[in-house]
Design an enzyme around this catalytic site. Structure first.
Site, PDB file in Angstrom:
ATOM      1  N   ASN A 220      41.740  45.495  49.738  1.00 55.10           N
ATOM      2  CA  ASN A 220      42.892  46.219  50.306  1.00 55.10           C
ATOM      3  C   ASN A 220      42.846  47.721  50.068  1.00 55.10           C
ATOM      4  O   ASN A 220      43.174  48.502  50.964  1.00 55.10           O
ATOM      5  CB  ASN A 220      44.205  45.614  49.796  1.00 55.10           C
ATOM      6  CG  ASN A 220      44.356  45.736  48.305  1.00 55.10           C
ATOM      7  OD1 ASN A 220      43.395  45.556  47.557  1.00 55.10           O
ATOM      8  ND2 ASN A 220      45.540  46.053  47.849  1.00 55.10           N
TER       9      ASN A 220
ATOM     10  N   GLY B 194      42.439  40.839  42.223  1.00 56.12           N
ATOM     11  CA  GLY B 194      42.352  39.990  43.410  1.00 56.12           C
ATOM     12  C   GLY B 194      43.480  38.980  43.401  1.00 56.12           C
ATOM     13  O   GLY B 194      44.500  39.166  42.735  1.00 56.12           O
TER      14      GLY B 194
ATOM     15  N   THR C 281      42.044  33.039  42.651  1.00 61.11           N
ATOM     16  CA  THR C 281      40.711  33.444  42.177  1.00 61.11           C
ATOM     17  C   THR C 281      40.770  33.775  40.690  1.00 61.11           C
ATOM     18  O   THR C 281      39.863  33.427  39.923  1.00 61.11           O
ATOM     19  CB  THR C 281      40.186  34.662  42.969  1.00 61.11           C
ATOM     20  OG1 THR C 281      40.442  34.463  44.344  1.00 61.11           O
ATOM     21  CG2 THR C 281      38.701  34.869  42.755  1.00 61.11           C
TER      22      THR C 281
ATOM     23  N   GLU D 262      44.204  41.425  37.242  1.00 61.70           N
ATOM     24  CA  GLU D 262      45.277  42.060  38.023  1.00 61.70           C
ATOM     25  C   GLU D 262      45.417  41.242  39.296  1.00 61.70           C
ATOM     26  O   GLU D 262      44.548  41.296  40.172  1.00 61.70           O
ATOM     27  CB  GLU D 262      44.902  43.508  38.360  1.00 61.70           C
ATOM     28  CG  GLU D 262      44.715  44.404  37.148  1.00 61.70           C
ATOM     29  CD  GLU D 262      45.990  44.587  36.351  1.00 61.70           C
ATOM     30  OE1 GLU D 262      47.086  44.440  36.919  1.00 61.70           O
ATOM     31  OE2 GLU D 262      45.885  44.844  35.140  1.00 61.70           O
TER      32      GLU D 262
HETATM   33  P1  NDP Z   1      40.299  37.512  46.255  1.00 62.70           P
HETATM   34  O1  NDP Z   1      40.810  36.928  45.009  1.00 62.70           O
HETATM   35  O2  NDP Z   1      39.971  36.604  47.369  1.00 62.70           O
HETATM   36  O3  NDP Z   1      38.986  38.357  46.002  1.00 62.70           O
HETATM   37  C1  NDP Z   1      38.916  39.426  45.068  1.00 62.70           C
HETATM   38  C2  NDP Z   1      37.471  39.644  44.672  1.00 62.70           C
HETATM   39  O4  NDP Z   1      37.000  38.501  43.961  1.00 62.70           O
HETATM   40  C3  NDP Z   1      36.542  39.799  45.864  1.00 62.70           C
HETATM   41  O5  NDP Z   1      35.526  40.724  45.540  1.00 62.70           O
HETATM   42  C4  NDP Z   1      35.999  38.399  46.019  1.00 62.70           C
HETATM   43  O6  NDP Z   1      34.808  38.357  46.737  1.00 62.70           O
HETATM   44  C5  NDP Z   1      35.835  37.992  44.574  1.00 62.70           C
HETATM   45  N1  NDP Z   1      35.767  36.546  44.330  1.00 62.70           N
HETATM   46  C6  NDP Z   1      36.161  35.523  45.128  1.00 62.70           C
HETATM   47  N2  NDP Z   1      35.921  34.335  44.521  1.00 62.70           N
HETATM   48  C7  NDP Z   1      35.374  34.601  43.324  1.00 62.70           C
HETATM   49  C8  NDP Z   1      34.920  33.801  42.232  1.00 62.70           C
HETATM   50  N3  NDP Z   1      34.974  32.481  42.256  1.00 62.70           N
HETATM   51  N4  NDP Z   1      34.420  34.413  41.148  1.00 62.70           N
HETATM   52  C9  NDP Z   1      34.386  35.764  41.079  1.00 62.70           C
HETATM   53  N5  NDP Z   1      34.772  36.585  42.079  1.00 62.70           N
HETATM   54  C10 NDP Z   1      35.279  36.012  43.185  1.00 62.70           C
HETATM   55  O7  NDP Z   1      41.369  38.604  46.688  1.00 62.70           O
HETATM   56  P2  NDP Z   1      41.388  39.449  48.023  1.00 62.70           P
HETATM   57  O8  NDP Z   1      40.111  40.218  48.146  1.00 62.70           O
HETATM   58  O9  NDP Z   1      41.826  38.559  49.133  1.00 62.70           O
HETATM   59  O10 NDP Z   1      42.522  40.521  47.682  1.00 62.70           O
HETATM   60  C11 NDP Z   1      43.868  40.311  47.891  1.00 62.70           C
HETATM   61  C12 NDP Z   1      44.547  39.908  46.601  1.00 62.70           C
HETATM   62  O11 NDP Z   1      44.359  40.910  45.608  1.00 62.70           O
HETATM   63  C13 NDP Z   1      46.042  39.777  46.751  1.00 62.70           C
HETATM   64  O12 NDP Z   1      46.471  38.604  46.109  1.00 62.70           O
HETATM   65  C14 NDP Z   1      46.583  40.994  46.037  1.00 62.70           C
HETATM   66  O13 NDP Z   1      47.885  40.863  45.528  1.00 62.70           O
HETATM   67  C15 NDP Z   1      45.589  41.161  44.955  1.00 62.70           C
HETATM   68  N6  NDP Z   1      45.641  42.522  44.441  1.00 62.70           N
HETATM   69  C16 NDP Z   1      46.171  42.735  43.202  1.00 62.70           C
HETATM   70  C17 NDP Z   1      46.300  44.019  42.698  1.00 62.70           C
HETATM   71  C18 NDP Z   1      46.846  44.277  41.325  1.00 62.70           C
HETATM   72  O14 NDP Z   1      46.600  45.368  40.816  1.00 62.70           O
HETATM   73  N7  NDP Z   1      47.545  43.353  40.689  1.00 62.70           N
HETATM   74  C19 NDP Z   1      45.880  45.172  43.502  1.00 62.70           C
HETATM   75  C20 NDP Z   1      45.345  44.826  44.787  1.00 62.70           C
HETATM   76  C21 NDP Z   1      45.227  43.540  45.229  1.00 62.70           C
HETATM   77  P3  NDP Z   1      34.816  38.098  48.341  1.00 62.70           P
HETATM   78  O15 NDP Z   1      35.799  39.035  48.938  1.00 62.70           O
HETATM   79  O16 NDP Z   1      33.459  38.397  48.728  1.00 62.70           O
HETATM   80  O17 NDP Z   1      35.216  36.667  48.487  1.00 62.70           O
END
Ligand code: NDP
Length: 480
Positions: free
Chosen positions: A150, A226, A230, A248
């Protein structure tokens, strides 16, 4: 077609699999570059490079480490136009937002931690005149940083910068949905003279690259931003290995509006808090609670301003709402609009996909959507949607709004609007979230602790918290 490359041991490398993923411009739905589809063997190469670089980087005088990081900050600033354009194309956000918000913040992240490390100190505890304890804080080793799509470069650098400043070497993975600015950052690091192996960026999918980083036996620290699901999976794998985790995660943030607020400012800022970056910011306020005596007036003014937001080509100055980052997420948000209707909600504006004229006709656009008439416990008001959809509902008493605001499993951020400071502090104290904004939104001081309660995360980023997280602590006790 442009190929993104991994950054391992100071070199830009093809993935060992030889395979690439399509990287799509969400504003046009066209493939415009290729992202490495790396696997565990690339993570291992990155780990080996980082481990080899650790003695040099961790023992380098702090001032010298800081200088290299300042050079990276400078180069981000010098390349702001290229980085902002890349971020807008990759993620779908308006170009002006990338240029005025996200990329300057990436520069600030490096600048802030490059200077912070020069002022970082540890504690001493004297036991009268008999003994002295002092705390040593040392770099840990090779750490993993995993970030979402994002705010790609903003969140990537928010992790990498404190990890590097504290003297660690890093294996990092950006989201495969938005890999471009992390790739450009690798070129900047090479130009800035960052010693090889200190930062390694491995591109690819979460379940292959991310999970290999989490499961790696010698990477003992994981900083992850993320989704909550996850995060739970990462915690499940990491817990038996006793890894240090910073998580986070998601949010479902309440925006609480009292009748005695500064009305014009509250309406304007609530529009911003709801729809900036298409609502794809973990800190966006997605549940708006308005005191009943001004509910109708607020609703009318709010919806009228939302309807004026221009949705469309992210490269145009007048665009306020760009494209949703991916087709999958676009479909997810549209699914939640249907759910809101099924749950009995009334769509006050938006509620549909948008097809702008011209080059963006096939892109993933959704009109900013406001829904009323839903109970606070329904799925639309409980689950994170992470898109341009907010709900609005009235309340009568402070106790009632606190109950509704605290009713979700998340606890990331909250916004309170009132001119009565006693009330503001009273409500802030009872809100279960890691961040509370009073009469503002997204006003950030990088020294403050950042993170969430409940299922919004574990640990805090920012300021000293981040430097403490990325260092190992040892107490030394000397008896005189
Ligand atoms: P995801 O949890 O899908 O992915 C985050 C990252 O983790 C990506 O790089 C993803 O790779 C990777 N990932 C996915 N599966 C695994 C795994 N099993 N092991 C290790 N890494 C993995 O989140 P999104 O990218 O969809 O982001 C949106 C989310 O992030 C929302 O829930 C949002 O609220 C949260 N967020 C939280 C923030 C905070 O500061 N609290 C700030 C910004 C966002 P890939 O994309 O390649 O699958």
């Amino acid at each position: 077609m442009q190929k993104i490359l991994n950054y391992i041991d100071g070199n830009l490398l093809e993935p060992s699999t030889g395979q690439y993923l399509d990287n799509i411009n969400p504003a046009t739905a066209e493939v415009y570059s290729l992202c490495p589809n790396s696997d565990a063997s690339d993570v291992e190469l990155a780990y080996q490079a980082a481990a080899a670089a650790f003695p040099i980087w961790s023992e380098m005088p702090t001032a010298k480490r800081s200088k290299i990081m300042m050079r990276i900050a400078q180069l981000i600033e010098q390349n702001i136009d290229e980085l902002a354009l890349a971020e807008s194309i990759d993620q779908g956000k308006p170009l002006w937002l990338a240029k005025n918000g996200e990329i300057p913040r990436a520069q600030e992240n490096f600048h802030f931690f490059a200077t912070a490390i020069e002022h970082f100190a540890s504690e001493a505890h004297a036991m009268g005149a008999h003994a002295l304890n002092y705390t040593l804080r040392t770099p840990i080793g090779v750490v993993a940083c995993i970030s979402p799509w994002n705010l790609p470069l903003y969140l990537f650098t928010w992790k990498i910068a404190p990890a590097l400043a504290a003297g660690n070497c890093v294996v990092a993975k950006p989201s495969e949905i938005t890999p471009m600015t992390a790739f450009l950052l690798s070129k900047i690091c090479i130009e800035a003279g960052l010693p090889k192996g200190v930062l390694n960026i491995v591109h690819g999918l979460g379940p292959s690259v991310g999970s290999a980083m989490v499961a790696h036996p010698n990477i003992s620290v994981i900083s992850f931003t993320g989704g909550t699901k996850t995060g739970a999976e990462i915690a499940r794998v990491a817990a038996p290995m006793f890894k240090k985790l910073s998580l986070e995660l998601g949010g479902k943030n309440p925006n609480i509006i009292f009748a005695d607020c500064d009305f014009e400012k509250t309406v304007k800022e609530s529009v911003r808090a709801s729809f900036t970056n298409q609502g794809e910011i973990c800190l966006c306020g997605s549940r708006i609670y308005v005191e009943r005596s001004i509910y109708e007036k607020f609703k009318t003014a709010f919806v009228s301003q939302v309807q004026q937001l221009v949705v469309g080509d992210p490269l145009l100055d007048e665009t306020k709402v760009g494209a949703i980052a991916s087709k999958m997420h676009f479909e997810k948000v549209l699914g939640y609009i249907e759910l809101a209707k099924e749950e009995g909600g009334t769509i006050l504006c938006g509620g549909n996909a948008v097809s702008p004229e011209g080059r963006c006709a096939n892109g993933y656009f959704i009109a900013p959507t406001v829904v009323e008439g839903l109970g606070h416990l329904c799925r639309t008001n409980q689950e994170e949607i992470f898109g341009p959809l907010v709900t609005i509902q009235p309340f009568d008493t402070e106790a009632e709004v606190l109950e509704m605001a605290n009713s979700t499993s998340y606890g990331l951020a909250c916004t309170i609007w009132t001119e009565n400071l006693n009330k503001a502090h009273r409500v802030a104290a009872q809100i279960k979230s890691g961040i509370v904004w009073i009469n503002c939104w997204l006003l950030r001081d990088l020294r403050t602790p950042f993170g969430g309660m409940k299922q919004s995360g574990v640990g805090r980023e920012g300021g000293w918290e981040a430097l403490r997280f990325f260092t190992e602590m040892k107490n030394v006790c000397v008896k005189f």
